[in-house]
Scaffold this motif. Structure first.
Motif, PDB file in Angstrom:
ATOM      1  N   ASP A  21       0.826  -1.211   0.000  1.00 27.42           N
ATOM      2  CA  ASP A  21       0.000   0.000   0.000  1.00 27.42           C
ATOM      3  C   ASP A  21       0.864   1.266   0.000  1.00 27.42           C
ATOM      4  O   ASP A  21       0.454   2.308  -0.535  1.00 27.42           O
ATOM      5  N   THR A  22       2.045   1.174   0.618  1.00 30.88           N
ATOM      6  CA  THR A  22       2.965   2.316   0.585  1.00 30.88           C
ATOM      7  C   THR A  22       3.381   2.623  -0.848  1.00 30.88           C
ATOM      8  O   THR A  22       3.344   3.777  -1.299  1.00 30.88           O
ATOM      9  N   GLU A  75       0.518   4.099  -2.944  1.00 32.40           N
ATOM     10  CA  GLU A  75       0.360   5.550  -2.834  1.00 32.40           C
ATOM     11  C   GLU A  75       1.349   6.257  -3.751  1.00 32.40           C
ATOM     12  O   GLU A  75       1.009   7.228  -4.428  1.00 32.40           O
ATOM     13  N   HIS A 109       0.659   6.786  -7.574  1.00 33.02           N
ATOM     14  CA  HIS A 109      -0.287   7.814  -8.028  1.00 33.02           C
ATOM     15  C   HIS A 109       0.389   9.156  -8.273  1.00 33.02           C
ATOM     16  O   HIS A 109      -0.250  10.090  -8.769  1.00 33.02           O
ATOM     17  N   GLU A 157       2.241  17.014  -4.082  1.00 31.82           N
ATOM     18  CA  GLU A 157       1.415  15.826  -4.298  1.00 31.82           C
ATOM     19  C   GLU A 157       1.557  14.830  -3.154  1.00 31.82           C
ATOM     20  O   GLU A 157       0.599  14.153  -2.780  1.00 31.82           O
ATOM     21  N   PRO A 190      -0.335  15.448   1.080  1.00 31.38           N
ATOM     22  CA  PRO A 190      -1.659  15.035   1.561  1.00 31.38           C
ATOM     23  C   PRO A 190      -1.760  13.548   1.922  1.00 31.38           C
ATOM     24  O   PRO A 190      -2.625  13.162   2.716  1.00 31.38           O
ATOM     25  N   THR A 191      -0.899  12.711   1.346  1.00 24.74           N
ATOM     26  CA  THR A 191      -0.985  11.263   1.604  1.00 24.74           C
ATOM     27  C   THR A 191       0.146  10.764   2.494  1.00 24.74           C
ATOM     28  O   THR A 191       0.282   9.556   2.690  1.00 24.74           O
ATOM     29  N   ASN A 206      -0.882   8.443   5.384  1.00 28.11           N
ATOM     30  CA  ASN A 206      -1.182   7.059   4.988  1.00 28.11           C
ATOM     31  C   ASN A 206       0.088   6.266   4.714  1.00 28.11           C
ATOM     32  O   ASN A 206       0.192   5.086   5.082  1.00 28.11           O
ATOM     33  N   ILE A 207       1.062   6.913   4.073  1.00 26.84           N
ATOM     34  CA  ILE A 207       2.320   6.230   3.751  1.00 26.84           C
ATOM     35  C   ILE A 207       3.052   5.835   5.027  1.00 26.84           C
ATOM     36  O   ILE A 207       3.512   4.690   5.173  1.00 26.84           O
ATOM     37  N   SER A 239       1.157   2.990   6.973  1.00 24.13           N
ATOM     38  CA  SER A 239       1.343   1.666   6.366  1.00 24.13           C
ATOM     39  C   SER A 239       2.720   1.112   6.667  1.00 24.13           C
ATOM     40  O   SER A 239       2.879  -0.064   7.020  1.00 24.13           O
ATOM     41  N   ILE A 270      -6.718   3.415   5.633  1.00 25.95           N
ATOM     42  CA  ILE A 270      -5.347   2.932   5.763  1.00 25.95           C
ATOM     43  C   ILE A 270      -4.813   3.038   7.188  1.00 25.95           C
ATOM     44  O   ILE A 270      -4.266   2.072   7.735  1.00 25.95           O
TER      45      ILE A 270
END
Length: 288
Positions: free
Chosen positions: A108-109, A112, A115, A124, A127-128, A131-132, A135, A253
């Motif tokens: 999942d890392t 991300e 994308h 970019e 924002p994620t 989550n990174i 995970s 996540i």
């Protein structure tokens, strides 16, 4: 029925012998490397507009997506290993489930990252970033707790009728074969959904749903051979762990990472409690 179980056992042993052998592992390693390199080349061709439609729309424009796809293939091989471990030990099978969960979190890392545009832009990524990190840390903590989980395992030799014990092993091999066929079907259906309708990958989550039912089935079958409360509680608790892993896969996540780590601690607690209060070997009927 016994004839069918014996033939299924022979088939299972043949599959395990070829897939888990040193030659088999080398073959799969070669496949993984070839797939990864081919994915990078295909993505580069797509970036240069050399991949025709309708295939181009299904190929990423980010080279980082090749890592995610390679991890998907690695996870599929790990699932096969998990299925094969089912016939040997309930505990080993549970450990394999957590190994796969930790790899899914790592996948999942990279997912991300796939994308993001190239070159990477902080605007970019920012924002994620939560989550990174969630995970990655979740995968690391599961890896650490799983190490303690394996260290707590103790051999509890069980005396009893050898024929009865072999029947239970054959029953688990039949379940494993059905799981293997089902997983292949799930993967093929997932690929069809992706290429035909653009649906997201869902094979591993679907497999864990199926795994919940197989774990419960193993618990119920084991009652034929051992009615000890401690054994039933351990096996049922591990089935609950599978349910929680399934929830971790569908949760957001960060929440999924927390559930995954908590579930690994739960399994560790079950193992410690079982080691402390397991009945004496002579009280068992068979090994499970």
């Amino acid at each position: 029925m016994e004839f069918i179980m014996i033939r299924a056992g022979f088939l299972f042993d043949w599959i395990e012998l070829h897939l888990e052998s040193k030659q088999g592992m080398k073959f799969f390693a070669t496949v993984l490397v070839s797939f990864f390199v081919s994915a990078i080349i295909l993505i580069e061709l797509n970036r240069r507009l050399l991949v025709p439609e309708p295939f181009a729309s299904h190929v990423s424009l980010s080279h980082l997506a090749a890592i995610e796809q390679a991890f998907n293939l690695l996870l599929a091989l790990e699932v096969v290993s998990l299925i094969l471990s089912l016939s040997h030990s309930v505990t080993k099978s549970v450990g394999k489930q957590f190994e796969i969960l930790s790899l899914i979190l790592l996948r999942d890392t990279f997912k991300e990252f796939s994308h993001f545009s190239e070159p990477l832009l902080w605007a970019e990524i920012a924002p994620t970033l939560g989550n990174i990190i969630a995970s990655a840390i979740g995968a690391l903590l599961i890896f650490v707790v799983l190490g303690f989980f394996y260290k707590t395992q103790r051999s509890h030799p069980i005396t009893g009728d050898e024929k009865i014990r072999s029947h239970f092993i054959l029953a688990k091999k039949m379940i494993a074969l059905l799981l293997l066929v089902s997983f292949v079907g799930i993967c093929l259906n997932d690929l069809w959904g992706y290429f035909a309708h653009g649906l997201p990958e869902n094979a591993f989550a679907s497999f864990y749903t199926l795994l919940v039912f197989s774990d419960v089935l193993v618990v119920l079958i084991s009652l034929r051979y051992s009615a000890q409360y401690q054994v039933s509680f351990r096996n049922s608790g591990y089935a609950v762990a599978t349910v929680l892993i399934r929830l971790a896969l569908i949760a957001p996540i960060i929440v999924g990472a927390v559930i995954g780590v908590g579930t690994t601690l739960f399994a560790l607690g079950i193992s410690l409690a079982y080691n402390a209060f397991a009945p004496q070997p002579e009280a068992f009927v068979c090994k499970n």
